[in-house]
Design an enzyme around this catalytic site. Structure first.
Site, PDB file in Angstrom:
ATOM      1  N   GLY A 225       0.828  -1.206   0.000  1.00 49.33           N
ATOM      2  CA  GLY A 225       0.000   0.000   0.000  1.00 49.33           C
ATOM      3  C   GLY A 225       0.855   1.245   0.000  1.00 49.33           C
ATOM      4  N   SER A 226       0.380   2.262   0.684  1.00 50.43           N
ATOM      5  CA  SER A 226       1.047   3.566   0.615  1.00 50.43           C
ATOM      6  C   SER A 226       2.296   3.613   1.500  1.00 50.43           C
ATOM      7  CB  SER A 226       0.072   4.659   1.051  1.00 50.43           C
ATOM      8  OG  SER A 226      -0.239   4.490   2.420  1.00 50.43           O
ATOM      9  N   GLU A 247       5.597  -3.606   0.696  1.00 46.31           N
ATOM     10  CA  GLU A 247       5.710  -3.166  -0.697  1.00 46.31           C
ATOM     11  C   GLU A 247       4.953  -1.849  -0.797  1.00 46.31           C
ATOM     12  OE1 GLU A 247       7.641  -4.366  -2.764  1.00 46.31           O
ATOM     13  OE2 GLU A 247       8.035  -6.347  -1.917  1.00 46.31           O
ATOM     14  N   CYS A 281       1.956   0.174  -8.760  1.00 50.51           N
ATOM     15  CA  CYS A 281       3.158   0.706  -8.117  1.00 50.51           C
ATOM     16  C   CYS A 281       4.354   0.586  -9.058  1.00 50.51           C
ATOM     17  CB  CYS A 281       3.428   0.019  -6.785  1.00 50.51           C
ATOM     18  SG  CYS A 281       3.517  -1.760  -6.920  1.00 50.51           S
ATOM     19  N   GLN A 328      -9.270   9.385  -5.103  1.00 47.95           N
ATOM     20  CA  GLN A 328      -8.075   9.203  -5.945  1.00 47.95           C
ATOM     21  C   GLN A 328      -8.152  10.110  -7.166  1.00 47.95           C
ATOM     22  OE1 GLN A 328      -5.306   7.056  -5.160  1.00 47.95           O
ATOM     23  NE2 GLN A 328      -4.403   8.273  -6.809  1.00 47.95           N
ATOM     24  N   GLU A 379       4.624   9.878  -5.891  1.00 48.45           N
ATOM     25  CA  GLU A 379       3.822   8.897  -6.632  1.00 48.45           C
ATOM     26  C   GLU A 379       2.418   9.479  -6.859  1.00 48.45           C
ATOM     27  OE1 GLU A 379       2.620   5.170  -4.638  1.00 48.45           O
ATOM     28  OE2 GLU A 379       3.294   4.165  -6.455  1.00 48.45           O
TER      29      GLU A 379
HETATM   30  N1  LIG Z   1       2.116   0.112  -3.701  1.00 47.79           N
HETATM   31  C1  LIG Z   1       0.893  -0.087  -4.106  1.00 47.79           C
HETATM   32  O1  LIG Z   1       0.621  -1.042  -4.797  1.00 47.79           O
HETATM   33  C2  LIG Z   1      -0.172   0.842  -3.674  1.00 47.79           C
HETATM   34  C3  LIG Z   1       0.098   2.161  -3.404  1.00 47.79           C
HETATM   35  N2  LIG Z   1      -0.910   2.976  -3.026  1.00 47.79           N
HETATM   36  C4  LIG Z   1      -0.597   4.401  -2.802  1.00 47.79           C
HETATM   37  O2  LIG Z   1      -1.242   4.844  -1.634  1.00 47.79           O
HETATM   38  C5  LIG Z   1      -2.121   5.932  -1.908  1.00 47.79           C
HETATM   39  C6  LIG Z   1      -3.311   5.864  -0.967  1.00 47.79           C
HETATM   40  O3  LIG Z   1      -4.012   4.651  -1.129  1.00 47.79           O
HETATM   41  P1  LIG Z   1      -4.676   3.935   0.131  1.00 47.79           P
HETATM   42  O4  LIG Z   1      -5.598   2.871  -0.315  1.00 47.79           O
HETATM   43  O5  LIG Z   1      -5.246   4.975   1.030  1.00 47.79           O
HETATM   44  O6  LIG Z   1      -3.394   3.228   0.801  1.00 47.79           O
HETATM   45  P2  LIG Z   1      -3.239   2.653   2.255  1.00 47.79           P
HETATM   46  O7  LIG Z   1      -1.812   2.400   2.513  1.00 47.79           O
HETATM   47  O8  LIG Z   1      -3.976   3.494   3.226  1.00 47.79           O
HETATM   48  O9  LIG Z   1      -4.043   1.266   2.161  1.00 47.79           O
HETATM   49  C7  LIG Z   1      -3.459  -0.015   1.984  1.00 47.79           C
HETATM   50  C8  LIG Z   1      -4.055  -0.995   3.003  1.00 47.79           C
HETATM   51  O10 LIG Z   1      -3.645  -0.620   4.322  1.00 47.79           O
HETATM   52  C9  LIG Z   1      -4.792  -0.482   5.153  1.00 47.79           C
HETATM   53  N3  LIG Z   1      -4.530   0.467   6.236  1.00 47.79           N
HETATM   54  C10 LIG Z   1      -4.730   1.801   6.260  1.00 47.79           C
HETATM   55  N4  LIG Z   1      -4.351   2.312   7.461  1.00 47.79           N
HETATM   56  C11 LIG Z   1      -3.894   1.279   8.200  1.00 47.79           C
HETATM   57  C12 LIG Z   1      -3.369   1.158   9.513  1.00 47.79           C
HETATM   58  N5  LIG Z   1      -3.221   2.208  10.321  1.00 47.79           N
HETATM   59  N6  LIG Z   1      -2.999  -0.056   9.958  1.00 47.79           N
HETATM   60  C13 LIG Z   1      -3.128  -1.139   9.159  1.00 47.79           C
HETATM   61  N7  LIG Z   1      -3.643  -1.099   7.916  1.00 47.79           N
HETATM   62  C14 LIG Z   1      -4.008   0.097   7.430  1.00 47.79           C
HETATM   63  C15 LIG Z   1      -5.873  -0.043   4.186  1.00 47.79           C
HETATM   64  O11 LIG Z   1      -7.151  -0.183   4.759  1.00 47.79           O
HETATM   65  P3  LIG Z   1      -8.460   0.547   4.138  1.00 47.79           P
HETATM   66  O12 LIG Z   1      -9.296  -0.591   3.815  1.00 47.79           O
HETATM   67  O13 LIG Z   1      -9.038   1.378   5.236  1.00 47.79           O
HETATM   68  O14 LIG Z   1      -8.052   1.314   2.957  1.00 47.79           O
HETATM   69  C16 LIG Z   1      -5.592  -0.988   3.017  1.00 47.79           C
HETATM   70  O15 LIG Z   1      -6.064  -2.277   3.294  1.00 47.79           O
HETATM   71  C17 LIG Z   1      -2.424   5.781  -3.388  1.00 47.79           C
HETATM   72  O16 LIG Z   1      -2.795   6.991  -3.957  1.00 47.79           O
HETATM   73  C18 LIG Z   1      -1.109   5.274  -3.909  1.00 47.79           C
HETATM   74  O17 LIG Z   1      -0.223   6.349  -4.103  1.00 47.79           O
HETATM   75  C19 LIG Z   1      -2.178   2.521  -2.861  1.00 47.79           C
HETATM   76  C20 LIG Z   1      -2.504   1.226  -3.128  1.00 47.79           C
HETATM   77  C21 LIG Z   1      -1.516   0.290  -3.588  1.00 47.79           C
HETATM   78  O1  LIG Z   2       3.126  -4.611 -12.371  1.00 47.77           O
HETATM   79  C1  LIG Z   2       2.639  -5.605 -11.852  1.00 47.77           C
HETATM   80  O2  LIG Z   2       2.399  -6.631 -12.518  1.00 47.77           O
HETATM   81  C2  LIG Z   2       2.354  -5.648 -10.378  1.00 47.77           C
HETATM   82  C3  LIG Z   2       2.138  -4.298  -9.802  1.00 47.77           C
HETATM   83  C4  LIG Z   2       1.777  -4.333  -8.374  1.00 47.77           C
HETATM   84  O3  LIG Z   2       1.948  -5.307  -7.708  1.00 47.77           O
HETATM   85  C5  LIG Z   2       1.188  -3.154  -7.722  1.00 47.77           C
HETATM   86  O4  LIG Z   2       0.963  -2.149  -8.382  1.00 47.77           O
HETATM   87  O5  LIG Z   2       0.907  -3.232  -6.507  1.00 47.77           O
END
Ligand SMILES: NC(=O)C1=CN([C@@H]2O[C@H](COP(=O)(O)OP(=O)(O)OC[C@H]3O[C@@H](n4cnc5c(N)ncnc54)[C@H](OP(=O)(O)O)[C@@H]3O)[C@@H](O)[C@H]2O)C=CC1
Ligand SMILES: O=C(O)CCC(=O)C(=O)O
Length: 478
Positions: A225-226, A247, A281, A328, A379
């Site tokens: 996630g983020s 990641e 990502c 978003q 990002e």
């Molecule tokens: N690397 C990647 O693949 C990703 C990157 N992102 C980036 O993050 C930005 C925001 O996206 P967002 O979905 O808000 O990302 P988050 O990091 O908030 O969400 C990822 C996961 O973490 C959970 N989460 C949030 N807060 C906590 C906490 N305190 N403890 C444990 N788990 C938690 C979320 O729950 P909940 O269900 O409440 O969202 C979700 O399941 C995007 O704009 C992008 O830039 C986002 C998604 C994937």
């Molecule tokens: O590029 C891919 O195939 C995977 C990307 C990914 O895992 C992500 O964006 O979280």
């Protein structure tokens, strides 16, 4: 409308409240109601996983194989229907939704095989009459926290190795996209997963996620996630001395050299930058172009970008689906605005009003940018790319590496020497030559360097590093 419950200790458990899972192609359409788990639900799930852990750790490799193989088979058999559900909840095109479901199926099948291949080492001791054995054991209970952008592949690539190597799981999927994780839970249950071995708790990250992260019964945490949430999890895990794997984001460079095949470069950049609405990502967000090819490349890329069809994820002609939600989309539009303020020439990027109430955005290209601009450092996670013009290979490489991230990096060139040099000197975990930076295989390590990733790699055989712990045994034969 059907309510979808959490799976805790082998029981489908209802909740006080249910969240509406909505379709980003048409926000008026509710796909289903999904349980909003509480902190108490998350605690019960961890306790159920703890109770099941000794039994699953002792299960035969054959039993683990059979469970994962059966889930993989069912995912593949139902890939059309599940892929459609995925596209409705997340907004990627139907082809991408079905493709991602097939990828999840392949991941389960791959780790079904790995369950039969858990290996160790037998070494000679430096002392006489002693044997040394190095074996791998399950870590115990693992918490898996997943994002919305790959709602079936990421839960699959964390769950399958966790179970293959004998761990019990508590999975919390993103609140925006719980349906695909619910499908995985249902299939595991149908295929005979013992109670408590796999638990699903849907709900908010700040409630369910936070409880899983801080619960003393969790031995290891895998998160995608983020950067903000990942950094918070790393701090908690450090304090609790708990294994973790993160990641997070990327600001992935794609270098286009003067000797690139223009067709290959344009196709790789259209795919890497805009497909899946840029919500990967691994997306190519910085296109670093040598000056000799710059004008021809930009002309072709802009033409290709303008021809991309944005629309309802399920429409057969759609190439770019909607942004995942209004929040978003607002964030993406703010970056388009910022690009102009930072001095870039902005092409596209506007909100599109189509026939349905969806979050549609035209792909955006930012021309005449430099690597110090915020649009090139943060990002964006939308269908947006920047062009950065450079004078030669060395400058391209320096710009590519000048980022706090290090997930994926690409180069388009017909020169073997440049490709080899880039592969060696790139500070990214994954390097692509004449291929998009996004779109990876399911059976090889996935992960990055610097601010993108933390902890052992995911996927392929390397997943064993995170999901097992090593024991060294010394045996004196007498
Ligand atoms: N690397 C990647 O693949 C990703 C990157 N992102 C980036 O993050 C930005 C925001 O996206 P967002 O979905 O808000 O990302 P988050 O990091 O908030 O969400 C990822 C996961 O973490 C959970 N989460 C949030 N807060 C906590 C906490 N305190 N403890 C444990 N788990 C938690 C979320 O729950 P909940 O269900 O409440 O969202 C979700 O399941 C995007 O704009 C992008 O830039 C986002 C998604 C994937
Ligand atoms: O590029 C891919 O195939 C995977 C990307 C990914 O895992 C992500 O964006 O979280």
């Amino acid at each position: 409308m059907d309510r979808h419950d959490n799976l805790i200790g082998g029981e489908w458990v209802g909740a006080d409240t249910y969240g509406e899972n909505r379709n980003p192609s048409n926000w008026d359409e509710v796909i289903g109601l999904y349980a909003q788990g509480s902190s108490a639900d998350a605690e019960r799930a961890v306790e159920a996983a703890r109770a099941a852990a000794p039994g699953w750790a002792a299960a035969t490799p054959q039993a683990r194989h059979d469970l994962l193989e059966a889930v993989g088979r069912k995912l593949a058999e139902r890939s059309q229907e599940i892929g459609r559900l995925l596209s409705r909840e997340e907004g990627k095109t139907l082809a991408e939704g079905i493709g991602e479901t097939m990828r999840a199926a392949q991941v389960f099948k791959f780790f079904a095989g790995e369950a039969l291949r858990v290996t160790g080492d037998m070494l000679a001791s430096v002392r006489p009459d002693i044997d040394v054995e190095v074996t791998r054991e399950p870590v115990g209970v693992v918490g898996l926290i997943t994002p919305w952008n790959f709602p079936i592949a990421i839960p699959a690539w964390k769950t399958a190795p966790a179970l293959a190597y004998g761990n019990c799981v508590v999975l919390k999927p993103a609140d925006l996209t719980p349906a695909c994780a619910h499908v995985i839970a249902r299939l595991l249950d149908e295929c005979g997963c013992p109670p408590g071995v796999f638990n699903l708790v849907m709900g908010r990250g700040s409630v369910v996620g936070e409880t899983i992260v801080t619960h003393p019964g969790v031995d290891a945490l895998s998160f995608t996630g983020s950067v903000g949430t990942g950094s918070h999890i790393a701090e908690v895990c450090g304090r609790l001395k708990r294994k973790c794997q993160l990641e997070m984001g990327g600001k992935n460079p794609m270098v286009v050299l003067n000797d690139a095949d223009l067709d290959v470069a344009v196709s790789a950049c259209l795919n890497g930058t805009f497909f899946s609405t840029g919500q990967r990502c691994t997306a190519s967000s910085r296109l670093i172009v040598e000056d000799g090819i710059h004008d021809a490349f930009v002309e072709r890329l802009v033409a290709g970008m303008r021809a991309l069809r944005v629309g309802d994820a399920l429409a057969p002609e759609t190439q770019i689906g909607p942004v995942v939600d209004g929040k978003q989309l607002d964030s993406n539009l703010a970056y388009v605005d910022l690009a102009g303020k930072e001095g870039a020439e902005v092409i596209g990027g506007q909100r599109l009003e189509l026939a349905t109430n969806g979050f549609f955005q035209a792909p955006a290209l930012f021309l005449g940018t430099d690597n110090s601009m915020r649009i090139n450092r943060e990002e964006i996670f939308g269908p947006c790319g920047s062009i950065i013009k450079v004078g030669d290979f060395d400058e391209a490489l320096a710009v590519a590496n000048d980022t706090e991230f290090g997930l994926s990096a690409g180069i388009c060139t017909t020169g073997l020497k440049s490709a080899r040099e880039f592969k060696r000197r790139s500070q990214a975990g994954m390097v692509m030559v004449n291929l998009p930076t996004a779109g990876v295989d399911f059976h090889v390590p996935f992960g990055g360097r610097k601010g993108s990733s933390y902890g052992p790699r995911e996927q392929g055989r390397y997943a064993a590093e995170f999901y097992t712990t090593v024991k060294t045994a010394y045996v004196f034969a007498g």
